[in-house]
Write a protein that holds these residues in place. Sequence first.
Motif, PDB file in Angstrom:
ATOM      1  N   ASP A 152       0.828  -1.205   0.000  1.00 19.35           N
ATOM      2  CA  ASP A 152       0.000   0.000   0.000  1.00 19.35           C
ATOM      3  C   ASP A 152       0.862   1.254   0.000  1.00 19.35           C
ATOM      4  OD1 ASP A 152      -2.830  -1.122   0.467  1.00 19.35           O
ATOM      5  OD2 ASP A 152      -1.671  -2.067   2.072  1.00 19.35           O
ATOM      6  N   VAL A 153       1.957   1.198   0.752  1.00 16.55           N
ATOM      7  CA  VAL A 153       2.862   2.341   0.892  1.00 16.55           C
ATOM      8  C   VAL A 153       4.293   1.845   0.734  1.00 16.55           C
ATOM      9  CG1 VAL A 153       3.653   4.208   2.407  1.00 16.55           C
ATOM     10  CG2 VAL A 153       1.257   3.461   2.499  1.00 16.55           C
ATOM     11  N   ILE A 154       5.091   2.605   0.003  1.00 20.68           N
ATOM     12  CA  ILE A 154       6.506   2.285  -0.194  1.00 20.68           C
ATOM     13  C   ILE A 154       7.300   3.528   0.194  1.00 20.68           C
ATOM     14  CG2 ILE A 154       8.296   1.664  -1.867  1.00 20.68           C
ATOM     15  CD1 ILE A 154       5.870   0.581  -3.624  1.00 20.68           C
ATOM     16  N   ILE A 162       1.175   4.150  -2.822  1.00 18.37           N
ATOM     17  CA  ILE A 162       1.687   5.480  -2.483  1.00 18.37           C
ATOM     18  C   ILE A 162       3.192   5.358  -2.242  1.00 18.37           C
ATOM     19  CG2 ILE A 162       1.637   7.335  -0.773  1.00 18.37           C
ATOM     20  CD1 ILE A 162      -1.313   6.623  -0.268  1.00 18.37           C
ATOM     21  N   PHE A 163       3.972   6.067  -3.045  1.00 19.55           N
ATOM     22  CA  PHE A 163       5.425   6.035  -2.938  1.00 19.55           C
ATOM     23  C   PHE A 163       5.892   7.338  -2.280  1.00 19.55           C
ATOM     24  CE2 PHE A 163       9.573   6.870  -5.335  1.00 19.55           C
ATOM     25  CZ  PHE A 163      10.342   6.159  -4.418  1.00 19.55           C
ATOM     26  N   ILE A 164       6.588   7.220  -1.138  1.00 20.06           N
ATOM     27  CA  ILE A 164       7.053   8.383  -0.392  1.00 20.06           C
ATOM     28  C   ILE A 164       8.563   8.279  -0.178  1.00 20.06           C
ATOM     29  CG2 ILE A 164       6.720   9.821   1.645  1.00 20.06           C
ATOM     30  CD1 ILE A 164       4.054   8.467   2.108  1.00 20.06           C
ATOM     31  N   CYS A 215       4.392   8.579  -6.991  1.00 20.17           N
ATOM     32  CA  CYS A 215       5.232   9.363  -6.096  1.00 20.17           C
ATOM     33  C   CYS A 215       4.436  10.526  -5.513  1.00 20.17           C
ATOM     34  CB  CYS A 215       6.461   9.882  -6.828  1.00 20.17           C
ATOM     35  SG  CYS A 215       7.600  10.769  -5.735  1.00 20.17           S
ATOM     36  N   ARG A 216       4.308  10.539  -4.195  1.00 20.94           N
ATOM     37  CA  ARG A 216       3.517  11.581  -3.512  1.00 20.94           C
ATOM     38  C   ARG A 216       4.382  12.328  -2.500  1.00 20.94           C
ATOM     39  NH1 ARG A 216      -1.641   9.263  -3.933  1.00 20.94           N
ATOM     40  NH2 ARG A 216      -1.667   8.097  -5.889  1.00 20.94           N
ATOM     41  N   SER A 217       5.644  12.465  -2.772  1.00 24.69           N
ATOM     42  CA  SER A 217       6.563  13.027  -1.790  1.00 24.69           C
ATOM     43  C   SER A 217       6.140  14.421  -1.330  1.00 24.69           C
ATOM     44  CB  SER A 217       7.979  13.079  -2.364  1.00 24.69           C
ATOM     45  OG  SER A 217       8.882  13.612  -1.426  1.00 24.69           O
ATOM     46  N   THR A 218       5.903  15.321  -2.271  1.00 23.98           N
ATOM     47  CA  THR A 218       5.576  16.695  -1.893  1.00 23.98           C
ATOM     48  C   THR A 218       4.258  16.756  -1.130  1.00 23.98           C
ATOM     49  OG1 THR A 218       6.768  17.553  -3.814  1.00 23.98           O
ATOM     50  CG2 THR A 218       5.179  19.018  -2.769  1.00 23.98           C
TER      51      THR A 218
END
Length: 298
Positions: free
Chosen positions: A211-213, A245-247, A268-271
């Motif tokens: 789910d999240v990376i 979701i890649f953070i 990629c959802r970093s920001t």
Amino acid sequence: MAVSANLDFLEFHDLSAGAIAAILDRAGALGQAWRERRMPKSLEGRRIALIVDDGGWRNTTAFDLGIQAMGGICTHVPASLGGREAIADLAGYLDNWFDMIVIRTPDLAALRELAANARAPVINARTRSNHPCETLGDLAYVDSKRGGIEGLKIVGVAPDANILRSWVEASISLPIEVVQVYPDVWHVNDPALLNPNFRLSTDMRELEDADVIFTDSWPGGAPEGEVADYRISAEVLDRCRQDAIFIPCPPVARGQEVTAEAMTHPACRSTAAKAFLLHAQNALMEWIAARPELNASR
């Protein structure tokens, strides 16, 4: 000293799953209030010390901004836990003036000593051993997108360092699964962190149903040949779930733990995720400030 005993946030699992759920939910509401420029003055009259003993800028800037936006008084204190003053003495001096202490410092053991001697609640703004506020912010973002965190599979492609350790701390108290994917030599082996919700792997296929990376920097001095297979590329993300979701953790070294193309991939959802660092920290401070045991001591 008893006042801060249940209100310190030094390691992620210092707070119960119920407390974290309330903070994550409130972070979403405060995020909306921030966007609408109608922040509640829930820290009005609170005097908060901000100590930056170890560089960095994102979460300490967010603490300063959040305290002011919610009506509190934030003072930058040029103190150090490695300075000439004994930590127990420093705790007493800070208690004279402050209701809460936020500190970014290298040594978790020194931070624990400060908290053990301070009446004011202490918030860990980062140590070299862990970074609980960073994980809290990322979880608040994920919660806002998924409507909850229960049952999430969270994969960290990262060495044993402070970012990974805070996710492992979170797995101790939360209903999530955390998997470290990295070469064996950099696996977490601290008995205090090992728990049924955390496991180790060297298999990058673990990412495909995550789910999240998240990532962290390559370990210092590691030969590229030993860690290159754990670089996150757009091709790796293409094999993952469409809603993954890649953070990647800043500062991001493009060409090392991630490729430039991975940073522009839809996953990629970093920001966006890092925006929630402010909201989660605000919710944490508000939660602490509202506790009856703290107010009874004032």
